[in-house]
Design an enzyme around this catalytic site. Structure first.
Site, PDB file in Angstrom:
ATOM      1  N   ASP A  98       0.844  -1.203   0.000  1.00  0.00           N
ATOM      2  CA  ASP A  98       0.000   0.000   0.000  1.00  0.00           C
ATOM      3  C   ASP A  98       0.883   1.259   0.000  1.00  0.00           C
ATOM      4  OD1 ASP A  98      -2.343  -1.691   0.416  1.00  0.00           O
ATOM      5  OD2 ASP A  98      -1.449  -2.023   2.372  1.00  0.00           O
ATOM      6  N   HIS A 121      -4.939  -3.411   6.002  1.00  0.00           N
ATOM      7  CA  HIS A 121      -4.696  -3.668   4.576  1.00  0.00           C
ATOM      8  C   HIS A 121      -6.037  -4.095   3.972  1.00  0.00           C
ATOM      9  CE1 HIS A 121      -2.869  -4.935   0.868  1.00  0.00           C
ATOM     10  NE2 HIS A 121      -3.193  -6.201   1.052  1.00  0.00           N
TER      11      HIS A 121
HETATM   12  P1  NAD Z   1      -1.123 -18.773  -4.216  1.00  0.00           P
HETATM   13  O1  NAD Z   1      -2.436 -19.494  -4.151  1.00  0.00           O
HETATM   14  O2  NAD Z   1      -0.453 -18.626  -5.540  1.00  0.00           O
HETATM   15  O3  NAD Z   1      -0.084 -19.491  -3.253  1.00  0.00           O
HETATM   16  C1  NAD Z   1      -0.401 -19.736  -1.934  1.00  0.00           C
HETATM   17  C2  NAD Z   1       0.479 -20.894  -1.496  1.00  0.00           C
HETATM   18  O4  NAD Z   1       0.307 -21.056  -0.113  1.00  0.00           O
HETATM   19  C3  NAD Z   1       0.088 -22.236  -2.156  1.00  0.00           C
HETATM   20  O5  NAD Z   1       1.254 -22.863  -2.652  1.00  0.00           O
HETATM   21  C4  NAD Z   1      -0.541 -22.999  -1.030  1.00  0.00           C
HETATM   22  O6  NAD Z   1      -0.372 -24.425  -1.147  1.00  0.00           O
HETATM   23  C5  NAD Z   1       0.245 -22.435   0.145  1.00  0.00           C
HETATM   24  N1  NAD Z   1      -0.356 -22.676   1.450  1.00  0.00           N
HETATM   25  C6  NAD Z   1      -1.666 -22.712   1.766  1.00  0.00           C
HETATM   26  N2  NAD Z   1      -1.803 -23.048   3.057  1.00  0.00           N
HETATM   27  C7  NAD Z   1      -0.554 -23.180   3.575  1.00  0.00           C
HETATM   28  C8  NAD Z   1      -0.031 -23.535   4.841  1.00  0.00           C
HETATM   29  N3  NAD Z   1      -0.854 -23.807   5.856  1.00  0.00           N
HETATM   30  N4  NAD Z   1       1.293 -23.602   4.993  1.00  0.00           N
HETATM   31  C9  NAD Z   1       2.127 -23.327   3.978  1.00  0.00           C
HETATM   32  N5  NAD Z   1       1.702 -23.017   2.743  1.00  0.00           N
HETATM   33  C10 NAD Z   1       0.380 -22.933   2.545  1.00  0.00           C
HETATM   34  O7  NAD Z   1      -1.334 -17.364  -3.502  1.00  0.00           O
HETATM   35  P2  NAD Z   1      -0.404 -16.066  -3.598  1.00  0.00           P
HETATM   36  O8  NAD Z   1      -0.832 -15.263  -4.749  1.00  0.00           O
HETATM   37  O9  NAD Z   1       1.027 -16.478  -3.458  1.00  0.00           O
HETATM   38  O10 NAD Z   1      -0.910 -15.263  -2.296  1.00  0.00           O
HETATM   39  C11 NAD Z   1      -0.643 -15.726  -1.000  1.00  0.00           C
HETATM   40  C12 NAD Z   1      -1.364 -14.858   0.020  1.00  0.00           C
HETATM   41  O11 NAD Z   1      -0.824 -13.531   0.015  1.00  0.00           O
HETATM   42  C13 NAD Z   1      -2.866 -14.678  -0.239  1.00  0.00           C
HETATM   43  O12 NAD Z   1      -3.566 -14.746   0.988  1.00  0.00           O
HETATM   44  C14 NAD Z   1      -2.955 -13.293  -0.831  1.00  0.00           C
HETATM   45  O13 NAD Z   1      -4.230 -12.720  -0.635  1.00  0.00           O
HETATM   46  C15 NAD Z   1      -1.895 -12.598  -0.004  1.00  0.00           C
HETATM   47  N6  NAD Z   1      -1.402 -11.318  -0.522  1.00  0.00           N
HETATM   48  C16 NAD Z   1      -1.162 -10.322   0.392  1.00  0.00           C
HETATM   49  C17 NAD Z   1      -0.670  -9.097  -0.031  1.00  0.00           C
HETATM   50  C18 NAD Z   1      -0.416  -7.986   0.958  1.00  0.00           C
HETATM   51  O14 NAD Z   1      -0.164  -6.861   0.522  1.00  0.00           O
HETATM   52  N7  NAD Z   1      -0.424  -8.222   2.265  1.00  0.00           N
HETATM   53  C19 NAD Z   1      -0.402  -8.896  -1.386  1.00  0.00           C
HETATM   54  C20 NAD Z   1      -0.654  -9.922  -2.289  1.00  0.00           C
HETATM   55  C21 NAD Z   1      -1.160 -11.137  -1.841  1.00  0.00           C
HETATM   56  C1  LMR Z   2      -3.176  -6.734  -2.822  1.00  0.00           C
HETATM   57  O1  LMR Z   2      -3.365  -5.698  -2.193  1.00  0.00           O
HETATM   58  O2  LMR Z   2      -2.826  -6.726  -4.022  1.00  0.00           O
HETATM   59  C2  LMR Z   2      -3.304  -8.063  -2.124  1.00  0.00           C
HETATM   60  O3  LMR Z   2      -3.733  -7.901  -0.803  1.00  0.00           O
HETATM   61  C3  LMR Z   2      -4.150  -9.028  -2.874  1.00  0.00           C
HETATM   62  C4  LMR Z   2      -5.608  -8.690  -2.797  1.00  0.00           C
HETATM   63  O4  LMR Z   2      -6.403  -9.558  -2.449  1.00  0.00           O
HETATM   64  O5  LMR Z   2      -5.954  -7.548  -3.085  1.00  0.00           O
END
Ligand code: NAD
Ligand code: LMR
Length: 329
Positions: free
Chosen positions: A165, A193
């Site tokens: 952000d 967030h």
């Molecule tokens: P993705 O589905 O591509 O990958 C997630 C991975 O996590 C998968 O490989 C899955 O098997 C694994 N996983 C699930 N449960 C697990 C556990 N208990 N232990 C270990 N691994 C586990 O998803 P992604 O695009 O990599 O996103 C991951 C997370 O990050 C999501 O919750 C997404 O919303 C979040 N995210 C947060 C932000 C932020 O700014 N905070 C930004 C982008 C994404």
């Molecule tokens: C983002 O801000 O891009 C991540 O938190 C993914 C989402 O769900 O928006």
């Protein structure tokens, strides 16, 4: 021949075979967090499902094929208790991402338990000085769950990623001023967030002395900057069909880099100790500085009434999320 003893750090990454995992691991091993002279023991964790573990193994093969000089040891895990053993730096990424039409808090029921289990495992196995950044959504409340599940670790070991952000806000302001992010300072994002996050440019500067309040039109800040940053995640999902990954990985690198190497000002989600009227233990976005691997909330900033009331709305949302996961703790 070098006479200085090489340093090695132990780093754990969950969700290592997912999208963000694939975008972050190569950069960590390229020295972008700990520097070009610090070796890395990398502990990768993903769920105990054959297909996923196979994919994780494939990622490990690729990491090996990069012949990174900084890779000291690579291990693969499905159990956080082994994956977090002695870990010093921990990226908690593994969790379900949201799809179109969802809010991040809709993931709480699906993802909350993950962070309880991982908090318990960190409590038992991690280095007492571990630095944890929670990326998996909803990041602030998941970080709260992990923190509350690890009573033997200091609350200061836990953080949630608000850096994406922050970076989004920096980019929007730089574009508006036809400038560069390097020339901007003291911007931050308060609260959750989520769409209630509060972008704050009121203490910000261009070139260290020109106050952003004087350079940016108030209406643009309220009507364009704030909603663009708040809805950027959803916009990316709508356009890409998948949630942000490379930019999220980049923000996680920035977050841990600044925690480790120091900074005079950035945004991190950290537990409140009551600062700015935000109740204790709420993990909110705050302006922080970091020194000697410790980060501190920047104190005594003037927050105008409009911002204070918007921050209050975001904090109320975090309290509501906490209420919803009370049964987990
Ligand atoms: P993705 O589905 O591509 O990958 C997630 C991975 O996590 C998968 O490989 C899955 O098997 C694994 N996983 C699930 N449960 C697990 C556990 N208990 N232990 C270990 N691994 C586990 O998803 P992604 O695009 O990599 O996103 C991951 C997370 O990050 C999501 O919750 C997404 O919303 C979040 N995210 C947060 C932000 C932020 O700014 N905070 C930004 C982008 C994404
Ligand atoms: C983002 O801000 O891009 C991540 O938190 C993914 C989402 O769900 O928006």
């Amino acid at each position: 021949m070098s006479t200085t003893k090489e340093k090695t750090v132990k780093v754990s990454v969950t969700g290592a075979s997912g999208q963000i995992g694939y975008a972050i691991l190569f950069r960590i091993l390229n020295g972008e967090v700990f520097g070009k002279h610090v070796k890395i023991d990398l502990q990768l964790i993903d769920i105990n499902v054959d297909k996923v573990q196979k994919a994780l193994h494939g990622v490990a093969l690729e990491l090996e094929d990069c012949a990174f000089p900084l890779l000291n040891n690579l291990t693969l895990h499905s159990d956080p208790h082994t994956g977090f053993t002695d870990t010093e730096y921990c990226f908690l990424i593994g969790a379900k991402p949201r799809g179109p039409g969802m809010e991040r808090k809709d993931l709480l029921q699906a993802n909350g338990q993950i962070f309880k289990t991982q908090g318990v495992a960190l409590n038992e196995k991690a280095s007492r000085k571990v630095k944890v950044v929670v990326v998996g959504n909803p990041a602030n409340t998941n970080a709260y769950i992990a923190m509350m599940s690890a009573p033997d670790l200091s609350k200061d070991n836990f953080s949630a990623m608000m850096r994406l952000d922050h970076n989004r806000a920096m980019n929007q302001v730089a574009n508006k001023l036809d400038s560069n992010v390097n020339r901007l300072s003291n911007i931050c994002v308060w609260g959750n967030h989520s769409p209630t996050m509060v972008v704050d440019i009121t203490n910000g500067f261009l070139d260290g002395s020109n106050n952003l309040n004087d350079l940016l039109d108030k209406e643009w800040v309220a009507q364009t900057l704030q909603p663009t940053v708040a809805k950027r995640g959803a916009e990316i999902i709508e356009q890409r069909g998948l949630s942000s990954a490379a930019s999220a990985a980049s923000a996680a690198i920035d977050h841990m880099h600044d925690w480790v190497n120091g900074t005079t000002w950035t945004t991190m989600g950290v537990p409140s100790k009551g600062e700015y009227g935000i109740p204790e233990n709420i993990i909110s976005g705050f302006p922080v500085n970091c020194k000697d691997e410790r980060c501190s909330i920047i104190q005594n900033l003037d927050i105008n009434d409009v911002l204070q009331s918007k921050i209050g709305i975001s904090i109320a949302e975090l309290q509501d999320e906490q209420e919803n996961i009370k049964g987990l703790l």
